[in-house]
Scaffold this motif. Structure first.
Motif, short mmCIF file in Angstrom:
data_model
loop_
_atom_site.label_atom_id
_atom_site.label_comp_id
_atom_site.label_asym_id
_atom_site.label_seq_id
_atom_site.Cartn_x
_atom_site.Cartn_y
_atom_site.Cartn_z
N LYS A 134 0.84 -1.20 0.00
CA LYS A 134 0.00 0.00 0.00
C LYS A 134 0.87 1.25 0.00
O LYS A 134 0.65 2.18 -0.78
CB LYS A 134 -0.93 -0.01 1.21
CG LYS A 134 -1.92 1.12 1.21
CD LYS A 134 -2.90 0.99 2.36
CE LYS A 134 -3.90 2.14 2.34
NZ LYS A 134 -4.85 2.04 3.45
N LEU A 135 1.89 1.28 0.86
CA LEU A 135 2.81 2.42 0.89
C LEU A 135 3.54 2.55 -0.43
O LEU A 135 3.68 3.66 -0.96
CB LEU A 135 3.81 2.25 2.04
CG LEU A 135 4.90 3.31 2.15
CD1 LEU A 135 4.30 4.70 2.33
CD2 LEU A 135 5.86 2.96 3.28
N ARG A 136 3.97 1.44 -0.99
CA ARG A 136 4.66 1.47 -2.28
C ARG A 136 3.79 2.08 -3.37
O ARG A 136 4.24 2.91 -4.16
CB ARG A 136 5.08 0.06 -2.67
CG ARG A 136 5.82 -0.02 -3.99
CD ARG A 136 6.32 -1.45 -4.25
NE ARG A 136 6.94 -1.57 -5.54
CZ ARG A 136 8.14 -1.09 -5.85
NH1 ARG A 136 8.85 -0.46 -4.95
NH2 ARG A 136 8.64 -1.25 -7.06
N GLN A 137 2.53 1.70 -3.42
CA GLN A 137 1.62 2.24 -4.44
C GLN A 137 1.39 3.74 -4.24
O GLN A 137 1.31 4.49 -5.21
CB GLN A 137 0.30 1.48 -4.42
CG GLN A 137 0.42 0.04 -4.89
CD GLN A 137 1.12 -0.07 -6.24
OE1 GLN A 137 0.82 0.63 -7.19
NE2 GLN A 137 2.10 -0.96 -6.30
N ILE A 138 1.31 4.17 -3.00
CA ILE A 138 1.14 5.60 -2.72
C ILE A 138 2.35 6.38 -3.22
O ILE A 138 2.21 7.41 -3.90
CB ILE A 138 0.93 5.84 -1.20
CG1 ILE A 138 -0.44 5.30 -0.78
CG2 ILE A 138 1.06 7.32 -0.86
CD1 ILE A 138 -0.65 5.26 0.73
N ILE A 139 3.54 5.87 -2.92
CA ILE A 139 4.76 6.56 -3.36
C ILE A 139 4.88 6.55 -4.88
O ILE A 139 5.21 7.56 -5.50
CB ILE A 139 6.00 5.92 -2.70
CG1 ILE A 139 5.97 6.19 -1.19
CG2 ILE A 139 7.29 6.45 -3.32
CD1 ILE A 139 7.01 5.42 -0.39
N LEU A 140 4.58 5.42 -5.49
CA LEU A 140 4.67 5.33 -6.96
C LEU A 140 3.63 6.20 -7.66
O LEU A 140 3.83 6.61 -8.80
CB LEU A 140 4.52 3.87 -7.40
CG LEU A 140 5.70 2.96 -7.06
CD1 LEU A 140 5.38 1.52 -7.41
CD2 LEU A 140 6.98 3.43 -7.74
N ALA A 141 2.53 6.52 -6.98
CA ALA A 141 1.48 7.34 -7.58
C ALA A 141 1.85 8.83 -7.59
O ALA A 141 1.22 9.61 -8.30
CB ALA A 141 0.16 7.14 -6.83
N ILE A 142 2.86 9.21 -6.85
CA ILE A 142 3.29 10.61 -6.83
C ILE A 142 3.94 10.94 -8.18
O ILE A 142 4.71 10.16 -8.73
CB ILE A 142 4.28 10.87 -5.68
CG1 ILE A 142 3.62 10.58 -4.33
CG2 ILE A 142 4.79 12.31 -5.72
CD1 ILE A 142 4.58 10.62 -3.16
N ASP A 143 3.62 12.09 -8.68
CA ASP A 143 4.16 12.55 -9.96
C ASP A 143 5.68 12.35 -9.99
O ASP A 143 6.40 12.90 -9.16
CB ASP A 143 3.82 14.03 -10.13
CG ASP A 143 4.28 14.62 -11.45
OD1 ASP A 143 5.11 13.99 -12.15
OD2 ASP A 143 3.82 15.71 -11.79
N PRO A 144 6.18 11.56 -10.93
CA PRO A 144 7.62 11.27 -10.98
C PRO A 144 8.48 12.49 -11.27
O PRO A 144 9.70 12.45 -11.05
CB PRO A 144 7.76 10.21 -12.07
CG PRO A 144 6.51 10.29 -12.87
CD PRO A 144 5.45 10.86 -11.98
N THR A 145 7.89 13.57 -11.76
CA THR A 145 8.69 14.77 -12.04
C THR A 145 8.91 15.60 -10.77
O THR A 145 9.70 16.53 -10.79
CB THR A 145 8.01 15.64 -13.11
OG1 THR A 145 6.75 16.11 -12.62
CG2 THR A 145 7.81 14.86 -14.40
#
Length: 95
Positions: A63-74
């Motif tokens: 769940k934490l991983r998905q939250i972090i990955l959902a943040i705009d990569p730029t």
């Protein structure tokens, strides 16, 4: 315990140093066990105490991983920690 072996400290003294000085390392330097002007001694201590089986102590958090990955990569991201960089990196990779 590394501090008992390396510095001949009695059991529990490392924790007392942590409580008195904010970190065990700062306490060891204040009491002259580690030379505060010697980066090799400081780095050696940090490497030794952070040499932990991270993947046994931390479990992946999808769940934490998905939250972090959902943040705009730029967007540049920062991790605030009291630890050293390589330890923080290992912990993030384990999560």
């Amino acid at each position: 315990d590394h501090c008992m072996e390396a510095f001949n400290l009695p059991n529990g003294r490392a924790y007392q140093l942590y409580k008195e000085h904010g970190t065990c390392l700062r306490g060891l330097m204040a009491e002259g066990h580690i030379d505060k002007d010697c980066p090799e001694s400081i780095d050696g201590f940090l490497d030794k105490v952070h040499d932990l089986p991270i993947h046994q102590l931390l479990v992946p958090d999808d769940k934490l991983r998905q939250i972090i990955l959902a943040i705009d990569p730029t967007i540049r991201k920062f991790v605030f920690t009291a630890s050293v960089r390589h330890h923080a990196t290992r912990c993030l990779q384990a999560l």
